[in-house]
Design an enzyme around this catalytic site. Structure first.
Site, PDB file in Angstrom:
ATOM      1  N   LEU A 127       0.812  -1.214   0.000  1.00  0.00           N
ATOM      2  CA  LEU A 127       0.000   0.000   0.000  1.00  0.00           C
ATOM      3  C   LEU A 127       0.843   1.261   0.000  1.00  0.00           C
ATOM      4  CD1 LEU A 127      -2.715  -1.108   2.573  1.00  0.00           C
ATOM      5  CD2 LEU A 127      -2.967  -0.905   0.098  1.00  0.00           C
ATOM      6  N   GLY A 128       2.038   1.202   0.503  1.00  0.00           N
ATOM      7  CA  GLY A 128       2.869   2.398   0.539  1.00  0.00           C
ATOM      8  C   GLY A 128       4.059   2.213   1.451  1.00  0.00           C
ATOM      9  N   GLY A 164       8.786   6.851   6.416  1.00  0.00           N
ATOM     10  CA  GLY A 164      10.071   6.912   7.085  1.00  0.00           C
ATOM     11  C   GLY A 164      10.295   5.788   8.070  1.00  0.00           C
ATOM     12  N   ASP A 179       2.223  13.441  15.540  1.00  0.00           N
ATOM     13  CA  ASP A 179       2.529  13.506  14.115  1.00  0.00           C
ATOM     14  C   ASP A 179       1.238  13.649  13.311  1.00  0.00           C
ATOM     15  OD1 ASP A 179       4.195  13.577  11.906  1.00  0.00           O
ATOM     16  OD2 ASP A 179       4.276  11.402  11.672  1.00  0.00           O
TER      17      ASP A 179
END
Length: 598
Positions: A35-36, A39, A151
């Protein structure tokens, strides 16, 4: 590390195929697509046995090698497990002790806010108000679990047909202040940090409110409020300069301005953020999910939701692509196909008999137990097998294991048996048998440990009698304090994380502090006794308070050989100035023998 959206390469393909360096299974989950990546690692698509898609996030190996990261990651994942909000992607499974730690969350078939703005431009005011109101509700449950997101940024907000989903809450805390943050690895996005975060000061829930204001500014203008550029330049502007709010629509000005206050105390609370959204637009509640987003973004969601499911990878041959499995130095590799339930197999499965060897294989010393909505802080442990060809006692189809005997004793018995057969030396055999029983009754501490703490709990002939229990009633154990079961007067002492036997951690959980210590939360109605505590092996290193109610009992085993039964009698009232538990504690000293000497 949102990871639940593919890269924008102009291709109609929603899912990315697995590459040669991608694993094919993760702790029993068969992977279907990538999916991706971010970092902190990569994100893969998998499915539960019932067909529900899940996003599995595998942390980079470098982070797994950092002890402080692993400790923080375990703490944050345990807290995230308690977050069950309408606008969050729940954590359903994880293994923080794997060689590469991983966690599985519900899959959201929608683009991130970052992707949507890049592809289709800024959102209209009405959509931004609905977005921020939903995100504020997500922060309400996240903060309620004791987590600060740290975040919160557009790539960590997914857009679904029925509202936004906030993901990756708390994960940045695990990476913060580890040895990797100074080695070229950047965690977090500078454009969406708060001043206190950029300056290295204390982070609070108000830090997330500042980020919420930045997300609102980005959503309605398509650009960060403090501009772009080098990290140092952006962080300097966040700490020392005012944001550029010239492009903010008038209806959003008060909301964004108040959220971006430099002083954390001046920022609105989550409830106040929702009130500001309601004041700006009466239609802030997500009551019309079919049209809360602009048509191009809604169409993007439809395409993703309707995309055909990729074919899951078949179970790999032994020499195929790498497999990331639930890690333990003494646990077997998880099977390629998940059994009923989520992820790794349940420990009730028959344990495989290891191959013959001169010494016991460490790969058969403990088993994992994962439930779809419960995660143990540490993999549960079971008693050490007695030899390479002997199955665990208590597994289906296997009798309870007998206490081990030395090679010399087995040889002596064999010789005597031969004598008995050859000459009929019944008297000599009987004398040896009696001597053997006497020796077992006064054996070493290791022998006592095996007989006293075995799965059966049955007393052996000549075994040492059970210790007399000591009762300690009405102990008020305050958060940040611990108990030492070996003390004559078991009473709270200040401190945690110091090798104690039982502590009430300020993170709202009971902790078996010593390295060899563990706990078992008994089922409602299960009899709490020494025999029960000896027989139970559903071990955990810590137990969160939301799993405990009045009357529940917990077996505690210490590394020094004591056993305890903790009965929860009550909790501190809401108006109390301190958080504490009222406990009754029964202690059996030296009930299993000292492990340190075994």
């Amino acid at each position: 590390m949102s990871g639940q959206q593919p890269g924008r390469d102009g291709s109609p393909q929603v899912f990315q195929p697995l590459a040669g360096d991608d694993p094919t299974t993760i702790a029993g989950y068969r992977l279907a697509a990538k999916l991706g990546a971010g970092g902190m690692g990569k994100v893969y698509l998998s499915y539960t046995p019932g067909g529900r898609p899940v996003a599995i996030k595998v942390i980079r190996p470098e982070f797994g090698e950092d002890a402080e990261f692993r400790r923080r990651f375990t703490q944050e994942v345990q807290s995230a497990q308690r977050v069950q909000g309408l606008f969050t992607a729940p954590v359903i499974d994880a293994d923080t002790n794997a060689a590469q730690p991983w966690l599985a969350t519900a899959y959201v078939p929608g683009p991130s806010l970052a992707d949507a703005v890049v592809e289709h431009g800024a959102l209209p005011v009405d959509a931004v108000l609905l977005l921020i109101a939903g995100m504020a509700e997500a922060l309400h449950v996240i903060h309620g679990a004791g987590i600060v997101h740290r975040d919160l940024k557009p790539s960590n907000v997914l857009l679904a047909a029925d509202g936004p989903r906030v993901i990756d809450f708390g994960i940045a805390y695990a990476a913060d202040a580890t040895s990797l943050t100074g080695s070229g690895v950047t965690i977090g996005t500078p454009s969406f940090m708060a001043p206190e975060q950029a300056a290295g000061r204390r982070v609070t829930p108000a830090t997330d409110i500042f980020a919420l204001g930045q997300v609102a500014a980005y959503a309605c203008t398509g650009a960060p409020a403090f501009g772009e550029g080098t990290s140092h330049g952006v962080l300097y502007r966040i700490v020392h300069e005012e944001p550029d709010l010239s492009g903010i629509p008038e209806r959003l000005t008060e909301l964004v301005t108040r959220c971006l206050a430099k002083d954390p105390e001046a920022r609105p609370s989550v409830a106040e953020v929702i009130a500001l959204c309601q004041a700006a637009n009466a239609e802030t509640v997500l009551r019309r999910p079919e049209d809360w987003l602009p048509a191009p973004v809604a169409a993007d969601i439809t395409v993703r939701a309707a995309a055909p499911a990729p074919v899951q990878t078949p179970p790999p041959p032994p020499s195929s692509a790498p497999t990331v499995a639930a890690y333990s130095p003494t646990a077997p590799v998880a099977p390629a196909t998940p059994p009923p339930g989520y992820g790794p197999p349940q420990p009730q499965q028959p344990y495989p008999t290891p191959p013959p060897a001169a010494t016991p294989s460490p790969a058969h010393a403990q088993a994992h137990h994962y439930a779809p909505t419960q995660f143990p802080a540490q993999p549960p442990r079971v008693p050490q097998p007695q030899g390479p060809q002997q199955p665990y006692p208590g597994w289906p189809g296997h009798p309870a294991a007998q206490p081990p005997r030395s090679q010399s004793r087995r040889g002596a018995i064999a010789v005597v048996a031969a004598v008995v057969v050859a000459v009929g030396g019944v008297v000599a055999y009987s004398a040896l048998k009696e001597n053997q029983q006497q020796t077992q009754g006064s054996g070493s501490s290791q022998g006592k440990d095996k007989s006293g703490g075995g799965a059966s709990g049955d007393a052996k002939p000549g075994a040492k009698a059970d210790p007399t229990p000591t009762e300690h009633k009405g102990i008020n154990l305050t958060a940040g304090y611990h108990l030492t079961l070996g003390d004559d007067d078991v009473r709270p002492q200040q401190g945690e994380d110091g090798g104690y036997e039982l502590s009430y951690d300020t993170g709202a959980y009971l902790d078996a502090e010593t390295s060899d210590g563990n706990m078992v939360l008994l089922d409602p109605g299960q009899e709490g006794s020494l025999a029960t505590c000896r027989a139970e092996t559903r071990f955990a290193k810590n137990i969160y308070l939301n799993k405990i109610s009045k009357g529940r009992q917990i077996c505690v085993t210490t590394g020094t050989g004591h056993m305890g039964l903790v009965t929860v009698q009550g909790f501190s009232p809401e108006g109390s100035p301190s958080k504490y538990l009222t406990l009754d504690v029964t202690v059996w000293r030296n009930a299993i023998g000292s492990r340190s000497g075994s």
